[in-house]
Design an enzyme around this catalytic site. Structure first.
Site, PDB file in Angstrom:
ATOM      1  N   LYS A  54       6.538  -6.783  -1.144  1.00 33.95           N
ATOM      2  CA  LYS A  54       7.137  -5.485  -0.789  1.00 33.95           C
ATOM      3  C   LYS A  54       8.652  -5.615  -0.712  1.00 33.95           C
ATOM      4  O   LYS A  54       9.398  -4.790  -1.237  1.00 33.95           O
ATOM      5  CB  LYS A  54       6.576  -4.990   0.554  1.00 33.95           C
ATOM      6  CG  LYS A  54       5.170  -4.442   0.453  1.00 33.95           C
ATOM      7  CD  LYS A  54       4.544  -4.213   1.830  1.00 33.95           C
ATOM      8  CE  LYS A  54       3.076  -3.821   1.663  1.00 33.95           C
ATOM      9  NZ  LYS A  54       2.307  -3.833   2.924  1.00 33.95           N
ATOM     10  N   GLN A  98       2.724  -4.144   9.053  1.00 38.26           N
ATOM     11  CA  GLN A  98       1.633  -4.702   8.244  1.00 38.26           C
ATOM     12  C   GLN A  98       0.362  -4.860   9.089  1.00 38.26           C
ATOM     13  O   GLN A  98       0.409  -5.405  10.195  1.00 38.26           O
ATOM     14  CB  GLN A  98       2.074  -6.055   7.660  1.00 38.26           C
ATOM     15  CG  GLN A  98       1.074  -6.699   6.717  1.00 38.26           C
ATOM     16  CD  GLN A  98       0.872  -5.929   5.411  1.00 38.26           C
ATOM     17  OE1 GLN A  98       1.789  -5.272   4.910  1.00 38.26           O
ATOM     18  NE2 GLN A  98      -0.323  -5.997   4.853  1.00 38.26           N
ATOM     19  N   ASP A 121       3.588   4.602   5.541  1.00 39.98           N
ATOM     20  CA  ASP A 121       2.166   4.318   5.317  1.00 39.98           C
ATOM     21  C   ASP A 121       1.313   5.586   5.434  1.00 39.98           C
ATOM     22  O   ASP A 121       0.160   5.600   4.989  1.00 39.98           O
ATOM     23  CB  ASP A 121       1.664   3.331   6.384  1.00 39.98           C
ATOM     24  CG  ASP A 121       1.555   1.904   5.863  1.00 39.98           C
ATOM     25  OD1 ASP A 121       1.281   1.735   4.666  1.00 39.98           O
ATOM     26  OD2 ASP A 121       1.745   0.980   6.661  1.00 39.98           O
TER      27      ASP A 121
HETATM   28  N1  GUN Z   1      -2.863  -3.924   5.125  1.00 39.15           N
HETATM   29  C1  GUN Z   1      -3.651  -3.695   4.054  1.00 39.15           C
HETATM   30  N2  GUN Z   1      -3.272  -2.555   3.430  1.00 39.15           N
HETATM   31  C2  GUN Z   1      -2.241  -2.068   4.130  1.00 39.15           C
HETATM   32  C3  GUN Z   1      -1.412  -0.927   3.965  1.00 39.15           C
HETATM   33  O1  GUN Z   1      -1.563  -0.099   3.059  1.00 39.15           O
HETATM   34  N3  GUN Z   1      -0.432  -0.770   4.899  1.00 39.15           N
HETATM   35  C4  GUN Z   1      -0.262  -1.631   5.928  1.00 39.15           C
HETATM   36  N4  GUN Z   1       0.710  -1.378   6.806  1.00 39.15           N
HETATM   37  N5  GUN Z   1      -1.000  -2.707   6.101  1.00 39.15           N
HETATM   38  C5  GUN Z   1      -1.982  -2.922   5.194  1.00 39.15           C
END
Ligand code: GUN
Length: 300
Positions: A54, A98, A121
């Site tokens: 990311k 996350q 998100d």
């Molecule tokens: N962990 C797995 N997928 C995601 C996601 O789309 N966003 C976040 N913040 N954590 C994740």
């Protein structure tokens, strides 16, 4: 019939290019650089890989990346204090915590502490409610990526029968809302659904998001249907040698591809679209924060 492969890797590259174009415009014309803060608590290896990826793609798109790595024993109060700081920081337009968080931290509490306008998100309860009532919101990245690929492939989705397999808050439920927003007739199927194969066989669009390797097989698919495979499962691959593994989706690719009209592969389908949509959401959040027009084609 052999299905057309929907190339998520290539499509994600076009989305990232569009994002980078908007970022360049924001920077040159308005002196604004969108910023994304990613918070990682603990040392989950898969999460570390995602967070690194990311950060790298954020910088490649011309945006600022702020990574906050906290130790696994970080207290809820410490994490909430960091979120407060990021909420108040004008250089930060998007905040992502996350998941999963270590067990001692309350995920709902933490997510709902994020300023909804910075919740790239789309997990904050306000954004969930806005999406459910058809109002402008931040949209979860994976379902947004699936929607973009479906629109790109079909044009209008109006009147199509869509079956979403899986009812998670991250994918299944928001995916169903987005498809409903595009005037599909939507069914959410899950582990307790009766005659699930029969339900799936009625679908023009199948979105599989259950986290069970190769659960959906070709006999679940109506000839010509579009199959979007959200699953990323690592399974043993003794045929590649001892101790080797490979990635598979929630759909059994070969049998589904024989029947479907189009299908996303794993890897190279939905996966790359998720981060591309995270970047898109960050630009969208930045434009909204500054009262500027939103980029076209990057939101639901
Ligand atoms: N962990 C797995 N997928 C995601 C996601 O789309 N966003 C976040 N913040 N954590 C994740």
């Amino acid at each position: 019939m052999t299905a057309e492969i929907i190339d998520g890797k290539a499509f994600a590259a076009t989305v990232r290019k569009k994002v980078a174009g908007h970022v360049a415009k924001l920077t040159e014309q308005h002196g604004i650089t969108p910023g994304l803060a990613v918070v990682l608590v603990g040392e989950d290896p898969a999460s570390q890989v995602y967070v690194r990826s990311k950060g790298k793609q954020t910088v490649e798109a011309g945006m600022s990346s702020y990574e906050h790595k906290l130790e696994a024993h970080t207290s809820e109060a410490e994490l909430l204090a960091l979120i407060d700081k990021l909420n108040a920081d004008p250089a930060v337009h998007g905040i992502l915590v996350q998941l999963p968080l270590p067990d001692h931290l309350n995920e709902d509490l933490v997510i709902n502490a994020i300023d909804p306008a910075k919740d790239v998100d789309g997990f904050h309860i306000s954004n969930v409610g806005l999406l459910g009532t058809g109002q402008k919101s931040m949209v979860p990245c994976t379902p947004l990526g699936c929607l973009m690929m479906l629109r790109d492939h079909h044009g209008s989705l109006s009147g199509m029968n869509a079956v979403v397999i899986g009812r998670s808050n991250i994918v299944g439920k928001p995916m169903a809302q987005l498809l409903l927003g595009d005037s599909c007739t939507v069914t959410i199927a899950h582990s307790r659904t009766k005659d699930i194969e029969e339900v799936a066989r009625r679908a023009d669009i199948v979105v599989a998001a259950v986290g069970r390797p190769e659960m959906v097989t070709g006999d679940w698919i109506k000839p010509g249907a579009t199959v979007i495979d959200v699953g990323i499962n690592r399974i043993d691959a003794p045929e590649k040698g001892e101790g080797k593994t490979r990635l598979v989706g929630d759909c059994h690719f070969d049998s589904c591809a024989e029947v479907a009209g189009a299908i996303t592969p794993v890897p190279g389908g939905v996966g790359p679209m998720t981060i591309a949509c995270l970047l898109a959401n960050t630009v969208t959040a930045c434009c909204r924060a500054n009262g500027l027009p939103e980029p076209e084609g990057l939101t639901a």
